[in-house]
Scaffold this motif. Structure first.
Motif, mmCIF file in Angstrom:
data_model
loop_
_atom_site.group_PDB
_atom_site.id
_atom_site.type_symbol
_atom_site.label_atom_id
_atom_site.label_comp_id
_atom_site.label_asym_id
_atom_site.label_seq_id
_atom_site.Cartn_x
_atom_site.Cartn_y
_atom_site.Cartn_z
ATOM 1 N N ARG A 12 11.043 32.510 19.137
ATOM 2 C CA ARG A 12 11.489 32.116 19.885
ATOM 3 C C ARG A 12 9.379 32.112 20.423
ATOM 4 O O ARG A 12 8.712 32.871 20.695
ATOM 5 C CB ARG A 12 12.070 32.877 21.063
ATOM 6 C CG ARG A 12 12.005 32.036 22.753
ATOM 7 C CD ARG A 12 12.914 32.332 24.064
ATOM 8 N NE ARG A 12 12.240 33.699 24.494
ATOM 9 C CZ ARG A 12 12.588 34.523 25.573
ATOM 10 N NH1 ARG A 12 13.903 34.174 25.482
ATOM 11 N NH2 ARG A 12 11.660 35.496 26.152
ATOM 12 N N VAL A 13 9.087 30.846 20.675
ATOM 13 C CA VAL A 13 7.546 30.475 21.143
ATOM 14 C C VAL A 13 7.518 30.053 22.729
ATOM 15 O O VAL A 13 8.935 29.267 23.208
ATOM 16 C CB VAL A 13 6.876 29.526 20.273
ATOM 17 C CG1 VAL A 13 5.931 29.702 21.085
ATOM 18 C CG2 VAL A 13 7.501 29.803 18.746
ATOM 19 N N SER A 14 7.156 31.128 24.250
ATOM 20 C CA SER A 14 6.815 30.459 25.215
ATOM 21 C C SER A 14 5.946 30.285 26.080
ATOM 22 O O SER A 14 4.611 30.798 25.355
ATOM 23 C CB SER A 14 7.932 31.394 25.843
ATOM 24 O OG SER A 14 8.872 32.263 25.402
ATOM 25 N N ASP A 15 5.496 28.747 26.592
ATOM 26 C CA ASP A 15 4.322 28.428 26.811
ATOM 27 C C ASP A 15 4.271 28.458 28.128
ATOM 28 O O ASP A 15 4.824 27.145 28.468
ATOM 29 C CB ASP A 15 4.008 27.287 25.868
ATOM 30 C CG ASP A 15 2.721 26.927 26.153
ATOM 31 O OD1 ASP A 15 1.994 27.674 26.872
ATOM 32 O OD2 ASP A 15 2.510 25.425 26.201
ATOM 33 N N LEU A 16 4.209 29.722 29.098
ATOM 34 C CA LEU A 16 4.793 29.287 30.059
ATOM 35 C C LEU A 16 3.539 30.212 30.908
ATOM 36 O O LEU A 16 2.785 31.414 30.373
ATOM 37 C CB LEU A 16 5.743 29.724 30.891
ATOM 38 C CG LEU A 16 6.725 28.943 30.231
ATOM 39 C CD1 LEU A 16 8.278 29.626 30.848
ATOM 40 C CD2 LEU A 16 7.536 27.408 31.392
#
Length: 218
Positions: A12-16
């Protein structure tokens, strides 16, 4: 964003951002809660630790719930980000994973029962459901009228999960709603476990329909 192959989640890739929302937004948040709280039986903190629930805001919401005797439950995720479930103090229920409990207590050595008790001493909840993935969950609670806390296990109720996304959310919501409806923690934990079992039986974190849940109960 989740990447899947052959029916399994690979990563999973999160950009936050984890920067807390402004004081102005926090005030708007509280004003909204004040308008809705009169018809509320249960308040759920589902914290993904991206800045939407600063500690000051959490404390104000807890105060509102206490003033109106509303039950409140909490979960604080630590995956691509790091949270602390113990900052949600005095909850009716918290549902951390083993990893989240160890992060909060800074405890990597003790067994599950000791871990749950140390988290209880730190966060002072009414009940803890320590989730253990494919091994089910551990219930840590103090029976009404008793002085000592007791611990028991519920095994995973789906032996062939397809996708674990949403399992923890389902456990939190169903168990919380059960407590708000005057169920015991044992009844709440079982209903939450059944809901998690339904959720992992299909791909994706999708809404559990009442018909799906009633079919399991029958």
């Amino acid at each position: 964003q989740r990447y899947r192959s052959s029916g399994k989640s690979l990563l999973r890739v999160s950009d936050l951002s984890q920067v807390s929302i402004s004081a102005k937004l926090q005030q708007r948040f509280l004003e909204k809660i004040a308008k809705l709280i009169a018809n509320t039986d249960l308040l759920v903190f589902s914290d993904f630790n991206y800045g939407c629930l600063p500690q000051e805001l959490v404390q104000e919401v807890i105060k509102i719930c206490n003033d109106r005797e509303i039950k409140f439950v909490a979960d604080s995720q630590s995956s691509s980000q790091t949270g602390d479930i113990s900052r949600f103090a005095n909850m009716d229920l918290i549902t951390p994973t083993e990893r989240e409990a160890r992060i909060s207590t800074r405890n990597t050595d003790d067994g599950l029962v000791v871990l749950a008790e140390k988290l209880r001493q730190q966060a002072d909840p009414e009940n803890i459901l320590l989730t253990l993935g494919s091994e089910g969950l551990l219930v840590h609670t103090c029976p009404e009228g008793k002085a000592d806390w007791v611990t028991d296990r519920i095994p995973a109720l789906n032996s062939a999960p397809r996708d674990v996304a949403g399992a923890g959310d389902s456990l939190l919501i169903f168990s919380g709603m059960a407590l708000a409806a005057k169920a015991t923690i044992w009844e709440a934990a079982l209903l939450g476990s059944l809901a998690a079992g339904v959720q992992v039986s299909r791909v994706g974190n999708t809404t559990i329909r009442i018909t799906e849940f009633s079919d399991i109960l029958s």
